[in-house]
Design an enzyme around this catalytic site. Structure first.
Site, PDB file in Angstrom:
ATOM      1  N   LEU A  89      33.142  41.417  41.349  1.00 25.44           N
ATOM      2  CA  LEU A  89      33.936  40.985  40.202  1.00 25.44           C
ATOM      3  C   LEU A  89      32.971  40.379  39.197  1.00 25.44           C
ATOM      4  O   LEU A  89      31.954  39.790  39.582  1.00 25.44           O
ATOM      5  CB  LEU A  89      34.972  39.923  40.614  1.00 25.44           C
ATOM      6  N   ASP A  90      33.279  40.513  37.912  1.00 22.53           N
ATOM      7  CA  ASP A  90      32.449  39.880  36.893  1.00 22.53           C
ATOM      8  C   ASP A  90      32.421  38.370  37.108  1.00 22.53           C
ATOM      9  O   ASP A  90      33.353  37.792  37.674  1.00 22.53           O
ATOM     10  CB  ASP A  90      33.002  40.167  35.492  1.00 22.53           C
ATOM     11  N   LYS A  91      31.376  37.731  36.630  1.00 26.77           N
ATOM     12  CA  LYS A  91      31.216  36.286  36.791  1.00 26.77           C
ATOM     13  C   LYS A  91      32.456  35.527  36.341  1.00 26.77           C
ATOM     14  O   LYS A  91      32.890  34.578  36.983  1.00 26.77           O
ATOM     15  CB  LYS A  91      29.993  35.807  36.003  1.00 26.77           C
ATOM     16  N   ARG A 134      38.798  45.951  31.218  1.00 25.91           N
ATOM     17  CA  ARG A 134      38.468  45.331  29.939  1.00 25.91           C
ATOM     18  C   ARG A 134      38.292  46.384  28.849  1.00 25.91           C
ATOM     19  O   ARG A 134      38.789  46.233  27.723  1.00 25.91           O
ATOM     20  CB  ARG A 134      37.202  44.484  30.088  1.00 25.91           C
TER      21      ARG A 134
END
Length: 337
Positions: free
Chosen positions: A145-147, A258
């Site tokens: 997962l993105d930060k 996104r």
């Protein structure tokens, strides 16, 4: 050059049309195997020369005919150390561990994040049992997962579990893998649900971004509107300012949700990469909603559902994680108008 070969030297001659451009930008266009951030780091580290002179300024202008050389030193695979970082454990057994990842937590060590990552926390929690098949810096990591994205992740504790789980993530439809997200987006779609089928690839303008591009990798996102939030339109009426969408991934590309939501005109609120053109819309939010969005400080995206087959028992496991506090506050303020 298509792959980074450490220990090699890559040289390019600056073309007339590239004259006057920034060194890091020109190199990013000419050496596509290296990201602009990687090239910037190499320049600052003294690994780039122009006509034999070491240049330490990534913004330095280049001239037509300049010969620019990039030295690629061998990468050092430092073994991460365990760190006492709290984990929100949703489920755990001898084969795997499921966590609800908080915001600001990087999944594995990388440039600029040598410590303080999920991997460091897992090493401290799991000890020697953690799977090594993911490599020195990614033990047990099956997906990321993105930060700044919160939510559910599964990590393998041994190599057998890692292979089994990795296959499920690779064969998403056949394996029955479920990955569901909640996103708070700008505006509201004109229908209750839909599917975004648009291929993704690295942006030709900014290599750190993804973009919808013909010939890219297949990417499919299914979405359904859960709530719609209206705001005053300045003319005595009300128009949709935001909505809460549930998204299910059929594929799992980098930044897929996104980019896809931005592509249909409803980028995720707080997304500094893909929603930059929507910042002025914040003026239409109520004071409470503006404050909640400012406090969020990240994209309003949460991995809320994760379902997969247990690698040992074959049982179907499904987990749900509620919205984190910062996204709940934003939703509540949008509901209040």
């Amino acid at each position: 050059m298509t792959d980074e070969v450490t220990g090699a030297i890559e040289s390019v001659t600056i073309l007339p049309e590239e004259a006057g451009g920034r060194l890091d930008r020109v190199l990013a266009a000419r050496v596509p195997a290296l990201s602009r951030s990687r090239l910037k780091a190499l320049i600052l580290d003294g690994q780039v020369t122009v006509d034999g002179r070491t240049v330490l300024d990534p913004s330095a202008d280049v001239k037509s005919g300049d010969v620019v050389s990039v030295n690629l030193p061998p990468l050092e695979e430092a073994t991460p150390c365990g760190e006492a970082i709290p984990l929100d454990i949703v489920y755990e057994d001898d084969q795997l561990i499921v966590i609800d990842k908080p915001k600001d937590l990087v999944v594995h060590p990388s440039a600029g994040h040598a410590s303080g990552t999920l991997v460091n926390a897992l090493i401290a929690h799991c000890g020697d049992s953690l799977s090594g098949i993911g490599g020195v810096k990614r033990p047990g990591i099956v997906h990321r997962l993105d930060k700044d994205t919160t939510g559910l992740m599964v990590v393998a504790k041994n190599d057998r579990a890692h292979r089994h789980l990795s296959k499920q993530f690779a064969d998403k439809l056949e394996s029955g893998l479920q990955r569901g997200y909640l996103a708070i987006v700008w505006g509201a779609p004109d229908r209750a649900k839909g599917t975004i089928d648009a291929p993704l690839d690295r942006s030709p303008i900014n290599r750190e971004k993804q973009a919808v591009r013909e010939g890219g990798r297949d990417a499919i996102t299914h979405w359904e509107m859960r709530e719609r939030y209206d705001a005053a339109d300045g003319k005595g009426g009300r128009l949709p300012i935001a909505s809460l969408l549930a998204c299910m991934l059929e594929t799992g590309r980098t930044h897929q949700i996104r980019v896809h939501l931005a592509h249909i005109g409803h980028p995720i609120m707080g997304d500094e990469t893909y929603a930059t053109g929507f910042k002025t819309k914040a003026s239409r939010l109520s004071p409470a909603a503006r404050a909640a969005l400012d406090a969020l400080g990240r994209q309003a995206l949460h991995a809320a559902v994760l379902g997969f087959t247990h690698p040992l028992t074959g049982a179907t496991l499904r987990f749900e994680a509620p919205l984190p506090a910062d996204m709940r506050r934003l939703v509540e303020s949008l509901r209040a108008g």
